[in-house]
Design an enzyme around this catalytic site. Sequence first.
Site, PDB file in Angstrom:
ATOM      1  N   TYR A  55      22.443 132.763   1.844  1.00 54.99           N
ATOM      2  CA  TYR A  55      23.245 133.892   2.317  1.00 54.99           C
ATOM      3  C   TYR A  55      24.672 133.446   2.633  1.00 54.99           C
ATOM      4  O   TYR A  55      24.892 132.466   3.340  1.00 54.99           O
ATOM      5  CB  TYR A  55      22.609 134.516   3.567  1.00 54.99           C
ATOM      6  CG  TYR A  55      23.383 135.733   4.080  1.00 54.99           C
ATOM      7  CD1 TYR A  55      23.416 136.897   3.330  1.00 54.99           C
ATOM      8  CD2 TYR A  55      24.087 135.691   5.275  1.00 54.99           C
ATOM      9  CE1 TYR A  55      24.121 138.007   3.760  1.00 54.99           C
ATOM     10  CE2 TYR A  55      24.796 136.798   5.725  1.00 54.99           C
ATOM     11  CZ  TYR A  55      24.817 137.949   4.955  1.00 54.99           C
ATOM     12  OH  TYR A  55      25.518 139.045   5.384  1.00 54.99           O
ATOM     13  N   HIS A  85      36.817 143.922   4.337  1.00 50.63           N
ATOM     14  CA  HIS A  85      36.413 144.092   5.737  1.00 50.63           C
ATOM     15  C   HIS A  85      37.614 144.252   6.673  1.00 50.63           C
ATOM     16  O   HIS A  85      37.435 144.632   7.844  1.00 50.63           O
ATOM     17  CB  HIS A  85      35.558 142.905   6.189  1.00 50.63           C
ATOM     18  CG  HIS A  85      34.147 142.940   5.671  1.00 50.63           C
ATOM     19  ND1 HIS A  85      33.841 143.247   4.377  1.00 50.63           N
ATOM     20  CD2 HIS A  85      32.951 142.707   6.297  1.00 50.63           C
ATOM     21  CE1 HIS A  85      32.518 143.196   4.208  1.00 50.63           C
ATOM     22  NE2 HIS A  85      31.958 142.883   5.359  1.00 50.63           N
ATOM     23  N   ASN A 198      32.036 136.253  11.621  1.00 54.79           N
ATOM     24  CA  ASN A 198      30.709 136.539  12.147  1.00 54.79           C
ATOM     25  C   ASN A 198      30.553 136.091  13.595  1.00 54.79           C
ATOM     26  O   ASN A 198      29.820 135.150  13.892  1.00 54.79           O
ATOM     27  CB  ASN A 198      29.656 135.833  11.280  1.00 54.79           C
ATOM     28  CG  ASN A 198      28.682 136.818  10.676  1.00 54.79           C
ATOM     29  OD1 ASN A 198      28.303 137.787  11.325  1.00 54.79           O
ATOM     30  ND2 ASN A 198      28.287 136.581   9.440  1.00 54.79           N
ATOM     31  N   TYR A 285      32.396 155.745  55.774  1.00 53.46           N
ATOM     32  CA  TYR A 285      31.826 154.768  54.850  1.00 53.46           C
ATOM     33  C   TYR A 285      32.889 154.026  54.053  1.00 53.46           C
ATOM     34  O   TYR A 285      32.759 152.831  53.770  1.00 53.46           O
ATOM     35  CB  TYR A 285      30.881 155.456  53.861  1.00 53.46           C
ATOM     36  CG  TYR A 285      29.558 155.917  54.426  1.00 53.46           C
ATOM     37  CD1 TYR A 285      29.272 155.831  55.789  1.00 53.46           C
ATOM     38  CD2 TYR A 285      28.583 156.441  53.580  1.00 53.46           C
ATOM     39  CE1 TYR A 285      28.058 156.270  56.286  1.00 53.46           C
ATOM     40  CE2 TYR A 285      27.365 156.878  54.075  1.00 53.46           C
ATOM     41  CZ  TYR A 285      27.108 156.793  55.424  1.00 53.46           C
ATOM     42  OH  TYR A 285      25.905 157.226  55.909  1.00 53.46           O
ATOM     43  N   ARG A 288      33.987 151.391  56.548  1.00 53.87           N
ATOM     44  CA  ARG A 288      32.927 150.553  57.096  1.00 53.87           C
ATOM     45  C   ARG A 288      32.150 149.797  56.014  1.00 53.87           C
ATOM     46  O   ARG A 288      31.709 148.660  56.236  1.00 53.87           O
ATOM     47  CB  ARG A 288      31.967 151.442  57.887  1.00 53.87           C
ATOM     48  CG  ARG A 288      30.967 150.683  58.707  1.00 53.87           C
ATOM     49  CD  ARG A 288      29.903 151.521  59.408  1.00 53.87           C
ATOM     50  NE  ARG A 288      30.072 152.948  59.376  1.00 53.87           N
ATOM     51  CZ  ARG A 288      29.056 153.815  59.433  1.00 53.87           C
ATOM     52  NH1 ARG A 288      27.822 153.367  59.488  1.00 53.87           N
ATOM     53  NH2 ARG A 288      29.272 155.113  59.432  1.00 53.87           N
ATOM     54  N   PHE A 333      24.841 136.777  16.181  1.00 48.84           N
ATOM     55  CA  PHE A 333      26.091 137.538  16.223  1.00 48.84           C
ATOM     56  C   PHE A 333      25.960 138.858  16.974  1.00 48.84           C
ATOM     57  O   PHE A 333      26.947 139.551  17.192  1.00 48.84           O
ATOM     58  CB  PHE A 333      26.557 137.842  14.789  1.00 48.84           C
ATOM     59  CG  PHE A 333      25.453 138.435  13.944  1.00 48.84           C
ATOM     60  CD1 PHE A 333      25.026 139.742  14.149  1.00 48.84           C
ATOM     61  CD2 PHE A 333      24.826 137.680  12.969  1.00 48.84           C
ATOM     62  CE1 PHE A 333      24.001 140.279  13.389  1.00 48.84           C
ATOM     63  CE2 PHE A 333      23.794 138.214  12.216  1.00 48.84           C
ATOM     64  CZ  PHE A 333      23.379 139.517  12.419  1.00 48.84           C
ATOM     65  N   GLU A 419      21.951 146.882   8.717  1.00 45.36           N
ATOM     66  CA  GLU A 419      22.451 146.628  10.070  1.00 45.36           C
ATOM     67  C   GLU A 419      22.173 147.890  10.899  1.00 45.36           C
ATOM     68  O   GLU A 419      23.051 148.714  11.147  1.00 45.36           O
ATOM     69  CB  GLU A 419      23.936 146.267   9.998  1.00 45.36           C
ATOM     70  CG  GLU A 419      24.144 144.981   9.207  1.00 45.36           C
ATOM     71  CD  GLU A 419      25.582 144.717   8.796  1.00 45.36           C
ATOM     72  OE1 GLU A 419      26.481 145.454   9.258  1.00 45.36           O
ATOM     73  OE2 GLU A 419      25.800 143.781   8.014  1.00 45.36           O
TER      74      GLU A 419
END
Length: 519
Positions: A55, A85, A198, A285, A288, A333, A419
């Site tokens: 791969y 990409h 990646n 509050y 405090r 990843f 994916e």
Amino acid sequence: MEQKITVGTGALSPEEVVAVARHGAQLELSAESLKAIEDSRATIDALVDDNKPHYGVSTGFGALATKHIPVELRSQLQRSLIRSHAASSGAEVDREVVRGLMLNRLSTMATGRTGVRPVVAQTYAGILNAGITPVVGEYGSLGCSGDLAPLSHCALALMGEGEVRNSAGELVSAAEALAAAGLEPVELREKEGLALINGTDGMLGMLILASADLHKLLRTADLSAAMSVEGLLGTDSVFAEDIHALRPHPGQIASAANIRNILAGSPLIEAQKTGNAFTRVQDAYSLRCAPQVHGAARSTLAHVQSVASIELGSAIDNPVVTVDGRVESNGNFHGAPVGYALDFLAIAVADVASMSERRTDRFLDHARNHGLNAFLADDPGVDSGHMIAQYTQASIVSELKRLANPASVDSIPSSAMQEDHVSMGWAAGLKLRKAIDGLTRVLAIELLTNARALDMRDGGVETSRSALAITAVRREIRKVVEGPATDRYLAPEIEAVRVLVDNGSLLTAAESALGAPLA
């Protein structure tokens, strides 16, 4: 002397990441890291002519991983990967985010687990050292399979393609910027394109930067809470050490100690304990319970810092070159650990800001501010004082609540369902950055209001009846904002104090008066 960071096979510290990303510290790769890079590249080179599928070396990517790539096209495969990409869109991401992303990717290369050649890492470091920042759009990363689009824009610049900002911030071509810096574009070889994109590097960089900011802002929140207690003539008894020892969360104990130390010796607080003055048994509050809320935020930050520390010491790539020389596919990843941490911080930021806004609001209500003018106005009715400053706080807090909605619970399948579950960690990082900015502004408005209220109580900083640390902070604010008077243009005053919060001047003033740093 200019700081120089050595990137080796071990983990960078968060402080080193901030130094490079935010302050432009220079980098060098250690001899050990270059040897590790060279050794892992030998593993990849041994697979270059292999007909078996590997791969990222001899296959396509994502849903195209079943496609066999012939030997003569394997270098083109890497270049095509980066060009396709580099598909981000939207507003440019801040320079420090891109630099943090690039440093984290370089750190993974330096582990020797990615299979790139030394020249890739060295040129990447050279781009950072030259102050060249690839242009990255805010949209494009799903936070899984790495911050793909953002990292691809950085890899594209390494190839001498795409647009960048040079060290002067000018928009130029990557080829022009590299040439001006004396750097040669890199022609990517087998696996190198994939190795450059990646990782969880962008979301991790944003986590580290936000953590550094929040460490400062939580101490500032303690300071503003203490000033509110003093300005509203509250009691400091609830911050006693033995009380918080009964519920010993470390963050809560630290916050209570900060508030206790800031208020120590305050004439305004002590006056409530003597003579016929009425001492309220309990404050609201928002006064405090400040240590409990600020402490919970500190505990969240401590968890987040542990996540960042692990991530900084990790080698995230797919496939990865293992220590014993195997090339293995994996899912490291996936950004879930970082995405969750980013979302946790956004929740804490929203709650700290919400409490700050409630303290500010008490100063403006004549029924609750113990003798001060309505809205701290010079002449209520003619003047509106800080009425709309609180509106600004409220609008920011409302936005912070929306930003606290976790990004990491969302997932949109991609790559033809290969994916099919993603982290959205990049989106979580971007919204956290916006939240940090909002908290800074909310605290600035509270501090500006505190200073005005205290001036109205004692006639101004020169006749201050505040604790020493608070007097020092009031004096710092009065350097940039005048004291109470009829209504003025308020936006520049808010911005002036925001700058003091952001650059740490108010913390420095308080700590100098105390003679010790706040926890």
